[in-house]
Design an enzyme around this catalytic site. Sequence first.
Site, PDB file in Angstrom:
ATOM      1  N   HIS A 199       7.287  21.077   3.575  1.00  0.00           N
ATOM      2  CA  HIS A 199       6.171  20.877   4.830  1.00  0.00           C
ATOM      3  C   HIS A 199       6.484  19.845   5.844  1.00  0.00           C
ATOM      4  O   HIS A 199       6.118  19.962   7.045  1.00  0.00           O
ATOM      5  CB  HIS A 199       4.891  20.151   3.851  1.00  0.00           C
ATOM      6  CG  HIS A 199       4.264  21.226   3.147  1.00  0.00           C
ATOM      7  ND1 HIS A 199       3.331  21.090   2.314  1.00  0.00           N
ATOM      8  CD2 HIS A 199       4.205  22.700   3.363  1.00  0.00           C
ATOM      9  CE1 HIS A 199       2.987  21.997   1.816  1.00  0.00           C
ATOM     10  NE2 HIS A 199       3.471  23.178   2.450  1.00  0.00           N
ATOM     11  N   TYR A 209      -4.726  20.691   5.917  1.00  0.00           N
ATOM     12  CA  TYR A 209      -4.899  21.087   4.441  1.00  0.00           C
ATOM     13  C   TYR A 209      -6.430  21.752   4.038  1.00  0.00           C
ATOM     14  O   TYR A 209      -6.514  22.721   3.738  1.00  0.00           O
ATOM     15  CB  TYR A 209      -4.909  20.000   3.503  1.00  0.00           C
ATOM     16  CG  TYR A 209      -3.435  19.748   3.206  1.00  0.00           C
ATOM     17  CD1 TYR A 209      -2.872  20.275   2.018  1.00  0.00           C
ATOM     18  CD2 TYR A 209      -2.510  19.085   4.059  1.00  0.00           C
ATOM     19  CE1 TYR A 209      -1.602  20.102   1.876  1.00  0.00           C
ATOM     20  CE2 TYR A 209      -1.134  19.065   3.692  1.00  0.00           C
ATOM     21  CZ  TYR A 209      -0.725  19.739   2.657  1.00  0.00           C
ATOM     22  OH  TYR A 209       0.543  19.803   2.485  1.00  0.00           O
ATOM     23  N   GLU A 251       3.937  13.709   1.615  1.00  0.00           N
ATOM     24  CA  GLU A 251       4.335  13.917   2.921  1.00  0.00           C
ATOM     25  C   GLU A 251       4.225  12.625   3.881  1.00  0.00           C
ATOM     26  O   GLU A 251       5.067  12.360   4.452  1.00  0.00           O
ATOM     27  CB  GLU A 251       3.678  15.027   3.427  1.00  0.00           C
ATOM     28  CG  GLU A 251       4.076  16.518   2.798  1.00  0.00           C
ATOM     29  CD  GLU A 251       3.074  17.476   2.724  1.00  0.00           C
ATOM     30  OE1 GLU A 251       2.155  17.524   3.627  1.00  0.00           O
ATOM     31  OE2 GLU A 251       3.143  18.381   1.717  1.00  0.00           O
TER      32      GLU A 251
HETATM   33  C1  HEM Z   1      -2.153  22.625  -1.525  1.00  0.00           C
HETATM   34  C2  HEM Z   1      -1.839  23.237  -0.527  1.00  0.00           C
HETATM   35  C3  HEM Z   1      -0.538  23.916  -0.143  1.00  0.00           C
HETATM   36  C4  HEM Z   1       0.393  24.355  -1.164  1.00  0.00           C
HETATM   37  C5  HEM Z   1       0.347  24.705  -2.797  1.00  0.00           C
HETATM   38  C6  HEM Z   1       1.486  24.855  -0.585  1.00  0.00           C
HETATM   39  C7  HEM Z   1       2.654  25.636  -1.183  1.00  0.00           C
HETATM   40  C8  HEM Z   1       3.790  25.925  -0.313  1.00  0.00           C
HETATM   41  C9  HEM Z   1       4.916  26.565  -1.048  1.00  0.00           C
HETATM   42  C10 HEM Z   1       5.194  26.782  -2.365  1.00  0.00           C
HETATM   43  C11 HEM Z   1       6.083  26.589   0.057  1.00  0.00           C
HETATM   44  C12 HEM Z   1       7.330  27.179  -0.112  1.00  0.00           C
HETATM   45  C13 HEM Z   1       8.367  26.080  -0.207  1.00  0.00           C
HETATM   46  C14 HEM Z   1       9.758  26.443  -0.438  1.00  0.00           C
HETATM   47  O1  HEM Z   1      10.058  27.145   0.492  1.00  0.00           O
HETATM   48  O2  HEM Z   1      10.482  25.639  -1.173  1.00  0.00           O
HETATM   49  C15 HEM Z   1       5.368  26.254   1.323  1.00  0.00           C
HETATM   50  C16 HEM Z   1       5.998  26.161   2.440  1.00  0.00           C
HETATM   51  C17 HEM Z   1       5.262  25.802   3.607  1.00  0.00           C
HETATM   52  N1  HEM Z   1       3.857  25.563   3.855  1.00  0.00           N
HETATM   53 FE1  HEM Z   1       2.731  24.927   2.123  1.00  0.00          FE
HETATM   54  N2  HEM Z   1       1.281  24.826   0.882  1.00  0.00           N
HETATM   55  C18 HEM Z   1       0.171  24.198   1.073  1.00  0.00           C
HETATM   56  C19 HEM Z   1      -0.547  23.677   2.129  1.00  0.00           C
HETATM   57  C20 HEM Z   1      -0.056  24.007   3.322  1.00  0.00           C
HETATM   58  C21 HEM Z   1      -0.547  23.476   4.722  1.00  0.00           C
HETATM   59  C22 HEM Z   1      -1.902  22.707   4.848  1.00  0.00           C
HETATM   60  C23 HEM Z   1       0.173  24.032   5.619  1.00  0.00           C
HETATM   61  C24 HEM Z   1      -0.272  24.059   7.167  1.00  0.00           C
HETATM   62  C25 HEM Z   1      -0.168  24.892   7.782  1.00  0.00           C
HETATM   63  C26 HEM Z   1       1.324  24.655   5.054  1.00  0.00           C
HETATM   64  C27 HEM Z   1       2.255  25.275   5.528  1.00  0.00           C
HETATM   65  C28 HEM Z   1       3.655  25.583   5.117  1.00  0.00           C
HETATM   66  C29 HEM Z   1       4.712  25.845   5.876  1.00  0.00           C
HETATM   67  C30 HEM Z   1       4.835  26.060   7.412  1.00  0.00           C
HETATM   68  C31 HEM Z   1       5.775  26.233   4.947  1.00  0.00           C
HETATM   69  C32 HEM Z   1       7.165  26.837   5.424  1.00  0.00           C
HETATM   70  C33 HEM Z   1       7.159  28.264   5.425  1.00  0.00           C
HETATM   71  C34 HEM Z   1       8.281  28.866   5.864  1.00  0.00           C
HETATM   72  O3  HEM Z   1       9.398  28.360   5.503  1.00  0.00           O
HETATM   73  O4  HEM Z   1       8.076  29.728   6.539  1.00  0.00           O
HETATM   74  N3  HEM Z   1       1.195  24.376   3.702  1.00  0.00           N
HETATM   75  N4  HEM Z   1       4.028  25.747   0.993  1.00  0.00           N
END
Ligand code: HEM
Length: 261
Positions: A199, A209, A251
Amino acid sequence: MMNIAKPNNSFNTTLPDLIEYPTSGILSKVLFKDNNSQYSLFCLAAGTEIDEHTSTRNAVITVVEGTGNLNLEGKDIALTPGVFVFMSANAPHALQAKENLAFVLTLSEHLPKKKISQQTIDIVKSTAPVIKQHGQKITTRMYEIMFNTHPEVKAQFDMSAQTNGTQPAKLATAVYSYATHIDDLEALKAMVDKIAHRHVATHVLPEQYPIVGECLLQAIQDVLGDAASEEVMKAWTQAYQALADIFINREQQIYQTEKAS
Ligand code: HEM
């Protein structure tokens, strides 16, 4: 750092007696600390500078002796004995001691720590099997809703990982892990850490969020249909908020460490 008093015991002290200046830098003594607040005496040697940073908690500076300058959200404030400054959580600030400077720094949680109720835990855990079964469908739907309603967030995502389903799959695994370990957050530490680093690398911000939360809850409702009772939705709303707080705090720490290095 040393602790002067134990929580839950009243105590009093005379601050000037505790002041000790190091030859350079900062010496701090924790006067008192509990789950919600921390009171510390900071003694800065003349000339010490603390670069701009933020705190996840509200902070109050009460100057005891000496002089310095506090830059708070771009505005300079002269620090002299008796000056009291309230800095709201996340406000950028920097500090400089002109002479030896002593102040009490009070940190306090700006949000009450919400404890997840046993009822919420039970409901969320009971939904784990359906979350597992329909996880990918839910998260695919959640990204669909989010990219439609908030197209501006698309730029942060690797869209090929959306098309081939790897990102929805990762999110589904994370949501399922949370549902099964909502009462054993220690077990999720490694997962939270990995996601939080990703993130930070993609510049996710606290204010995003609620967007993800709204879309995820809507997706749960869309996919589960009648199984998404009012009770279930209420429990997941509370549970998501708690998870979001965990990510936001972790974060914030990573952003600060990156800034300091
Ligand atoms: C509790 C809430 C959230 C959970 C459980 C979550 C979960 C995850 C997970 C499992 C990943 C993959 C990590 C990896 O590659 O190892 C990820 C990546 C990511 N998350 Fe979240 N996330 C949350 C909230 C958010 C929020 C608020 C944003 C904002 C827009 C966000 C944006 C992203 C982005 C940009 C990535 C990278 C994706 C990529 O590489 O294309 N996430 N998140």
